[in-house]
Design an enzyme around this catalytic site. Structure first.
Site, PDB file in Angstrom:
ATOM      1  N   ARG A   1       0.821  -1.214   0.000  1.00 34.56           N
ATOM      2  CA  ARG A   1       0.000   0.000   0.000  1.00 34.56           C
ATOM      3  C   ARG A   1       0.851   1.259   0.000  1.00 34.56           C
ATOM      4  NH1 ARG A   1      -1.649   1.935   4.548  1.00 34.56           N
ATOM      5  NH2 ARG A   1      -1.819  -0.120   5.510  1.00 34.56           N
TER       6      ARG A   1
ATOM      7  N   TYR B   1     -16.007  19.569 -13.556  1.00 31.76           N
ATOM      8  CA  TYR B   1     -16.538  18.207 -13.561  1.00 31.76           C
ATOM      9  C   TYR B   1     -17.503  18.019 -12.396  1.00 31.76           C
ATOM     10  CZ  TYR B   1     -16.461  13.084 -13.336  1.00 31.76           C
ATOM     11  OH  TYR B   1     -16.813  11.759 -13.284  1.00 31.76           O
TER      12      TYR B   1
ATOM     13  N   ASP C   1      -6.922  21.082 -12.627  1.00 29.30           N
ATOM     14  CA  ASP C   1      -7.334  19.822 -13.244  1.00 29.30           C
ATOM     15  C   ASP C   1      -6.976  19.913 -14.727  1.00 29.30           C
ATOM     16  OD1 ASP C   1      -8.660  17.700 -14.505  1.00 29.30           O
ATOM     17  OD2 ASP C   1     -10.267  17.690 -13.027  1.00 29.30           O
TER      18      ASP C   1
ATOM     19  N   LYS D   1      -8.493   8.940 -18.906  1.00 37.43           N
ATOM     20  CA  LYS D   1      -8.921   9.551 -20.169  1.00 37.43           C
ATOM     21  C   LYS D   1      -7.761   9.702 -21.148  1.00 37.43           C
ATOM     22  CE  LYS D   1     -12.921  11.453 -17.825  1.00 37.43           C
ATOM     23  NZ  LYS D   1     -12.670  10.810 -16.497  1.00 37.43           N
TER      24      LYS D   1
END
Length: 367
Positions: free
Chosen positions: A47, A100, A169, A194
């Site tokens: 992790r 978004y 972003d 994306k």
């Protein structure tokens, strides 16, 4: 040695040549590592760190113009890591009211933690008027789905003068389209699901920064929340970077050709790479490539659905940035201030003539 974007994308994050070793090592699947004696070293627990993440993060850091990068299991994990790790009770956060929709949904969470959220549109650098007393200013440019653009350097200057951090972003542009860190931003954040990876086959995100202290805070957030990427996803993402420049060039060219073909045929047409777009003047100052998304509005919901159903080469899907063109009627999700007939169109790498012809034949079906 200075190299071009294509050369950079091909070689980014790859280890030096070693006899009988692959150019890009395969994914390392490990929940834990052998630890004799004291638990010191780069890899102790799955992790915390992973060799496959390391190579990907080095690669994206090179694409970002030199940065420390922390990878995440999704774009929203990366967005949340910045917003929720940097904000405390009483802090002021400035968000775009047209970003978004899931990023906007974090407003309620931030306010529940005792933060104050101010909102303004992306266009016209409206957020710059709200930075006084702010801890963090969040930009999304071009905005999704409306494709408005703000002047990153101008808003950063105002925010920094007020003592605020700035996160951008950069999902739609990618680091080969726009480098927010070069424009003064403290964080460059993206959903790598994306355009960066471009094949629609994985979920991933990243945060890039040139401030070691901020990078440490983001890594600690990832460790404690556990929003870690899988090694297979990280390896697929790194492999996909080699074609990033090629994909972006073709997608940008196709998007501009589509916008030109649609001019005068639809309303509300937006593409920052088009000289006719209201954001073009600002976009050309800070973007090297203008992305793959074109948006426009058809007369009604019914017209939009008939248009989408008539497309032959274009997939109906809600993401963007893939090699196959996709489109959707954005209003079906709610939450965005768009007309019922608003279309978000993600342009792929198909032959330009074929793609434009398909869109025009679909438009003829609704006229």
């Amino acid at each position: 040695m200075e190299v071009g974007d294509g050369t950079l994308a091909v070689g980014a994050g790859r280890p030096g040549a070693e006899n009988f070793a692959p150019a890009l090592p395969g994914p390392v699947f490990a929940g834990h590592y052998h630890l004799a004696g004291e638990a010191s070293g780069p890899y102790t627990y799955g992790r915390d760190s992973n060799p496959t993440w390391t190579l990907l993060e080095q690669a994206i850091g090179e694409l970002e113009g030199g940065a420390e990068v922390v990878s995440f299991s999704s774009g929203m994990a990366a967005v949340s890591a910045v917003l929720l790790s940097q904000v405390r009770v009483g802090d002021v956060v400035v968000l775009p009211d047209d970003c978004y929709l899931t990023t906007r949904a974090l407003r309620e969470r931030l306010e529940s933690y005792g933060a104050v959220v101010r909102m303004a549109p992306t266009a016209g650098d409206a957020q710059a008027a709200l930075v006084d007393g702010a801890r963090l200013v969040w930009l999304e440019t071009p905005s999704n789905p409306g494709l408005d653009v703000c002047d990153i350097a101008r808003v950063v200057a105002a925010a920094h003068a007020a003592g605020a951090l700035v996160a951008v972003d950069n999902t739609l542009a990618t680091p080969l389209g726009q480098r927010p860190l070069d424009l003064g931003a403290d964080f460059s954040v993206a959903s790598d699901t994306k355009a960066l990876t471009g094949h629609g086959d994985l979920l991933l995100g990243h945060v890039a920064t040139r401030d070691p202290g901020l990078a440490d805070a983001i890594r600690l957030w990832r460790k404690t929340v556990g929003a870690v990427p899988g090694p297979m996803e990280a390896w697929l993402a790194h492999r996909s970077l080699a074609t990033l420049q090629l994909r972006l060039e073709r997608q940008s060219a196709n998007a501009l050709a589509l916008a030109e073909a649609l001019w005068g045929r639809v309303s509300g047409l937006r593409y920052p790479g088009s000289p006719d777009d209201p954001s073009h003047e600002v976009a050309v100052r800070q973007m090297r490539r203008f992305g793959c998304v074109v948006s426009f509005t058809l007369p009604s919901e019914d017209a939009a659905e008939r248009f989408l159903g008539s497309l032959r080469l274009v997939m109906q899907a809600t993401s963007f940035g893939g090699v196959q063109s996709s489109a959707e009627r954005r209003g079906r999700w709610g939450g965005d201030a768009v007309e019922p007939g608003f279309i978000r169109f993600s342009v792929g790498i198909e032959d330009t003539e074929d793609l434009v012809a398909d869109v025009l034949q679909a438009l003829e079906k609704i006229t």
